[in-house]
Scaffold this motif. Structure first.
Motif, PDB file in Angstrom:
ATOM      1  N   GLY A  10      27.961  57.896 -16.366  1.00  0.00           N
ATOM      2  CA  GLY A  10      27.556  59.310 -16.338  1.00  0.00           C
ATOM      3  C   GLY A  10      27.712  59.996 -17.689  1.00  0.00           C
ATOM      4  N   PHE A  11      27.045  61.127 -17.808  1.00  0.00           N
ATOM      5  CA  PHE A  11      27.078  61.954 -19.025  1.00  0.00           C
ATOM      6  C   PHE A  11      28.521  62.323 -19.393  1.00  0.00           C
ATOM      7  N   PRO A  87      26.672  62.439  -7.062  1.00  0.00           N
ATOM      8  CA  PRO A  87      25.299  62.770  -7.469  1.00  0.00           C
ATOM      9  C   PRO A  87      25.173  64.197  -7.994  1.00  0.00           C
ATOM     10  N   PRO A 102      27.558  60.485  -0.542  1.00  0.00           N
ATOM     11  CA  PRO A 102      28.228  59.902  -1.713  1.00  0.00           C
ATOM     12  C   PRO A 102      29.325  60.795  -2.298  1.00  0.00           C
ATOM     13  N   LYS A 171      29.861  69.347  -3.602  1.00  0.00           N
ATOM     14  CA  LYS A 171      31.056  69.421  -4.451  1.00  0.00           C
ATOM     15  C   LYS A 171      32.198  70.126  -3.715  1.00  0.00           C
ATOM     16  N   MET A 200      28.309  74.842 -15.991  1.00  0.00           N
ATOM     17  CA  MET A 200      27.244  74.080 -16.659  1.00  0.00           C
ATOM     18  C   MET A 200      27.799  73.369 -17.901  1.00  0.00           C
ATOM     19  N   SER A 218      22.362  68.724 -16.416  1.00  0.00           N
ATOM     20  CA  SER A 218      22.744  69.957 -17.120  1.00  0.00           C
ATOM     21  C   SER A 218      22.170  70.045 -18.534  1.00  0.00           C
TER      22      SER A 218
HETATM   23  P1  NDP Z   1      25.476  62.216 -14.357  1.00  0.00           P
HETATM   24  O1  NDP Z   1      24.334  62.271 -13.442  1.00  0.00           O
HETATM   25  O2  NDP Z   1      25.249  61.809 -15.754  1.00  0.00           O
HETATM   26  O3  NDP Z   1      26.620  61.284 -13.762  1.00  0.00           O
HETATM   27  C1  NDP Z   1      26.824  61.106 -12.420  1.00  0.00           C
HETATM   28  C2  NDP Z   1      27.589  59.823 -12.230  1.00  0.00           C
HETATM   29  O4  NDP Z   1      27.781  59.588 -10.832  1.00  0.00           O
HETATM   30  C3  NDP Z   1      26.829  58.616 -12.761  1.00  0.00           C
HETATM   31  O5  NDP Z   1      27.742  57.649 -13.177  1.00  0.00           O
HETATM   32  C4  NDP Z   1      26.077  58.145 -11.535  1.00  0.00           C
HETATM   33  O6  NDP Z   1      25.718  56.788 -11.567  1.00  0.00           O
HETATM   34  C5  NDP Z   1      27.119  58.390 -10.473  1.00  0.00           C
HETATM   35  N1  NDP Z   1      26.478  58.545  -9.168  1.00  0.00           N
HETATM   36  C6  NDP Z   1      25.632  59.505  -8.787  1.00  0.00           C
HETATM   37  N2  NDP Z   1      25.218  59.300  -7.531  1.00  0.00           N
HETATM   38  C7  NDP Z   1      25.817  58.167  -7.123  1.00  0.00           C
HETATM   39  C8  NDP Z   1      25.773  57.424  -5.928  1.00  0.00           C
HETATM   40  N3  NDP Z   1      25.045  57.812  -4.890  1.00  0.00           N
HETATM   41  N4  NDP Z   1      26.488  56.288  -5.880  1.00  0.00           N
HETATM   42  C9  NDP Z   1      27.222  55.876  -6.952  1.00  0.00           C
HETATM   43  N5  NDP Z   1      27.305  56.553  -8.092  1.00  0.00           N
HETATM   44  C10 NDP Z   1      26.610  57.684  -8.178  1.00  0.00           C
HETATM   45  O7  NDP Z   1      26.128  63.656 -14.320  1.00  0.00           O
HETATM   46  P2  NDP Z   1      27.463  64.263 -14.938  1.00  0.00           P
HETATM   47  O8  NDP Z   1      28.110  63.354 -15.877  1.00  0.00           O
HETATM   48  O9  NDP Z   1      27.116  65.608 -15.352  1.00  0.00           O
HETATM   49  O10 NDP Z   1      28.359  64.375 -13.632  1.00  0.00           O
HETATM   50  C11 NDP Z   1      29.639  63.777 -13.518  1.00  0.00           C
HETATM   51  C12 NDP Z   1      30.472  64.575 -12.564  1.00  0.00           C
HETATM   52  O11 NDP Z   1      30.643  65.880 -13.082  1.00  0.00           O
HETATM   53  C13 NDP Z   1      29.869  64.745 -11.164  1.00  0.00           C
HETATM   54  O12 NDP Z   1      30.942  64.684 -10.249  1.00  0.00           O
HETATM   55  C14 NDP Z   1      29.296  66.154 -11.222  1.00  0.00           C
HETATM   56  O13 NDP Z   1      29.219  66.736  -9.947  1.00  0.00           O
HETATM   57  C15 NDP Z   1      30.328  66.842 -12.093  1.00  0.00           C
HETATM   58  N6  NDP Z   1      29.896  68.072 -12.739  1.00  0.00           N
HETATM   59  C16 NDP Z   1      28.901  68.081 -13.680  1.00  0.00           C
HETATM   60  C17 NDP Z   1      28.521  69.264 -14.283  1.00  0.00           C
HETATM   61  C18 NDP Z   1      27.454  69.322 -15.321  1.00  0.00           C
HETATM   62  O14 NDP Z   1      26.979  70.417 -15.644  1.00  0.00           O
HETATM   63  N7  NDP Z   1      27.039  68.214 -15.902  1.00  0.00           N
HETATM   64  C19 NDP Z   1      29.164  70.537 -13.927  1.00  0.00           C
HETATM   65  C20 NDP Z   1      30.206  70.403 -12.949  1.00  0.00           C
HETATM   66  C21 NDP Z   1      30.551  69.224 -12.387  1.00  0.00           C
HETATM   67  P3  NDP Z   1      24.288  56.309 -12.158  1.00  0.00           P
HETATM   68  O15 NDP Z   1      24.430  56.339 -13.651  1.00  0.00           O
HETATM   69  O16 NDP Z   1      24.129  54.932 -11.633  1.00  0.00           O
HETATM   70  O17 NDP Z   1      23.268  57.270 -11.663  1.00  0.00           O
END
Ligand code: NDP
Length: 349
Positions: A10-11, A87, A102, A171, A200, A218
């Protein structure tokens, strides 16, 4: 310290992983496909060879026993778990299956796997969100002050209202489940819990994982702006108006997770840099990227303004700032660094 980080592709998690490995910690991170595992290990060849980095595949976090096997395999000496996988997108058809399950089962499945197989874990950090704090009915109310104590009143019955509400519900329900898990004596949790609740998140993308087409949710608006989609009119900012840089979010996870700061056990950490609007982002882009003038909205183009103070909510995250000791990165630097990172991704594509 040995750390398990879920959702390493993830990001936000990519920055956490980078900070952990730079500080020579041992990290097991989970992803859902071999191609993402390969992208991560090839970015850190020496840490992979030395055993500081292991990537494990957890194909479906929505299964109640999803994390059992990874915790069985890596339990020895494991002290910290950072659960970021959840997600965050609005491209779903069935919000229950694709978001809630999830988010919610992912959270309870990791907590129960820890209690079953990894009794040495002393702290778990769950990445929650401002989505679990905000109250949609109060976003225009200046007498509302969102803080570490605020809870979104959304319920499972609200998930068909619109995609943003469904995400916020995922969430909120996941974070509630985490607190209930540690409070329920029957679960006999030996660890304490911290949640990180960012609004965000902007900031540079980690190069080996990102593409402009599959940009994280985001940062989508910044990609849109530099691609020319804001030229005629700047789109509305949304409801939330507060933001934080991804590097600070990662630092918050590391400081809280590894016990580098005192007094965070059992706390929700509301990591916020400040207010933002799409209009401000456009201004930063115009000022710093004159070479992209043709694609950017000219001065005077309307849209995306921040509402006046008496027409928006208030927030107070002073307790979090005091506990973490982070000097929040400002909007101009964050947006400039984001765009530079996106340009590097584009050039190498
Ligand atoms: P990303 O979409 O980049 O990362 C999400 C991560 O979760 C990825 O590793 C993704 O895997 C994994 N993931 C998503 N859906 C599933 C699933 N069904 N099964 C297994 N893995 C899954 O977003 P962010 O890095 O931004 O998000 C990371 C966390 O931060 C999350 O919990 C999000 O709710 C939270 N967050 C983010 C904010 C933002 O503005 N960015 C703000 C507040 C909270 P894959 O790479 O395989 O898709």
């Amino acid at each position: 310290t040995k750390v398990l980080l879920t959702g390493g592709s993830g990001f936000i998690a990519a920055h956490i992983l980078d900070q952990l490995l730079s500080a020579s910690h041992t990290v097991i991170t989970t992803v859902r496909s071999q191609s993402k595992a390969d992208a991560i290990t090839s970015a850190y060849p020496s840490q992979t060879t030395s055993g500081h980095l292991t990537v494990a595949i957890v194909p479906d976090i929505a299964q109640p026993n999803a994390f059992d096997s990874v915790l069985q395999t890596h339990s020895s000496g494991l002290e910290v778990v950072l659960h970021t996988a959840s997600p965050f997108h609005f491209k779903f058809n069935d919000p229950k299956k694709e978001l809630i399950d999830p988010a919610l089962i992912g959270t309870t499945s990791i907590l129960s796997a820890i209690t079953k197989f990894a009794p040495s874990v002393r702290r778990v950090v769950v990445t929650s969100s401002f989505a679990a704090i905000i109250n949609e009915a109060h976003v225009s109310d200046p007498s509302t002050v969102f803080s570490e104590k605020s809870w979104n009143p959304v319920t499972i019955d609200d998930i068909h209202r619109n995609p943003a509400t469904a995400y916020r519900a995922s969430k909120t329900l996941a974070e509630k489940a985490a607190w209930e898990f540690v409070q329920n004596k029957e679960n006999d949790a030996k660890f304490d819990l911290v949640t990180i609740n960012p609004p965000m998140v902007f900031g540079p993308v980690v190069h080996h994982l990102a593409t402009l087409e599959a940009i994280n949710t985001s940062n989508e608006r910044i990609v849109d702006a530099i691609k020319g989609k804001w030229k005629g009119e700047i789109p509305p900012t949304g409801q939330a108006y507060i933001w934080v840089d991804v590097r600070d979010v990662a630092t918050a996870h590391v400081r809280a997770g590894l016990g580098l700061v005192e007094g965070v056990a059992g706390k929700r950490l509301f990591v916020v840099s400040g207010w933002f609007s799409n209009a401000q982002i456009a201004e930063v882009l115009r000022k710093n990227f004159p070479e992209d003038k043709e694609k950017l909205p000219e001065e005077g183009v309307k849209g995306g303004e921040l509402p006046e103070e008496d027409k928006r909510f208030g927030y107070d995250n002073s307790e979090t700032t005091r506990l973490l000791g982070i000097e929040w990165i400002g909007l101009e630097r964050s947006i400039v660094d984001t765009v530079r990172s996106l340009k590097r991704v584009e050039v190498s594509a």
